[in-house]
Design a protein around this motif. Sequence first.
Motif, PDB file in Angstrom:
ATOM      1  N   MET A 102      25.737 109.325  46.395  1.00 17.37           N
ATOM      2  CA  MET A 102      26.378 108.844  45.166  1.00 17.37           C
ATOM      3  C   MET A 102      25.312 108.293  44.238  1.00 17.37           C
ATOM      4  SD  MET A 102      29.824 107.122  46.552  1.00 17.37           S
ATOM      5  CE  MET A 102      31.020 108.091  47.443  1.00 17.37           C
ATOM      6  N   ASP A 150      27.635 105.533  39.966  1.00 15.43           N
ATOM      7  CA  ASP A 150      28.849 105.562  40.791  1.00 15.43           C
ATOM      8  C   ASP A 150      28.904 104.353  41.718  1.00 15.43           C
ATOM      9  OD1 ASP A 150      29.663 107.909  39.596  1.00 15.43           O
ATOM     10  OD2 ASP A 150      29.075 109.202  41.275  1.00 15.43           O
ATOM     11  N   LEU A 154      36.408 109.359  41.746  1.00 18.49           N
ATOM     12  CA  LEU A 154      34.967 109.383  41.929  1.00 18.49           C
ATOM     13  C   LEU A 154      34.598 110.116  43.219  1.00 18.49           C
ATOM     14  CD1 LEU A 154      32.591 106.470  41.262  1.00 18.49           C
ATOM     15  CD2 LEU A 154      32.457 107.665  43.425  1.00 18.49           C
TER      16      LEU A 154
END
Length: 145
Positions: free
Chosen positions: A58, A62, A84
Motif C-alpha cells: 500500500m 493509502d 481502498l
Amino acid sequence: MRIGALSQATGVDIETIRFYEKSGLLPGPARSANGYRDYAQPHLERLAFIRHCRALDMSLADVTLLLASVHSQDPAQLASVDGLVEAQLAKVRARLASMQALEKQLVALKARCDADHDAHGCGILEELVAAAHGEACACHGQGKT
C-alpha cells in the motif's frame, strides 16, 4: 524505548522510522532529558500497522488514509477503507496478469535454447539481437513495423 529498540522490535530501518516521523505517519516521541527519542507502546503499534500495510504494497497515501480510519465510526470513512483495499486488489491482479504474460514470453524465449552450444550458437541471444533490430522474436511475436 530508543529508536534502535523500536527498529529491532518492528523490523523497520531507523532511517525509515525517521522518515515516517517527518512525513507525519508516526507522531514524534517524547524526548528524554538527554535529548534521545523515547518511544512508547503506541509508537510500536502504529509502526507495526504501517509496516503491515507497506508489506501489502500500500502506498504511503493509502496508509495515511487507513491510519485516519482506525478509530472512526463514520460509515462513509469505513466504506472508503473497503474501496481502498478493493483498488489495491485490482492493482495486484493487474500485476499478476502482467507477470503471467512475462512468464509466457520468457518460456517462449527459453524454448529457443537447445543447450548444445558446441554445435549451435545461443538461440536466446539470437532472438534478443533480432528483437533489437526490430525483427519478430519468439517472446514478442511481430517486430517493429
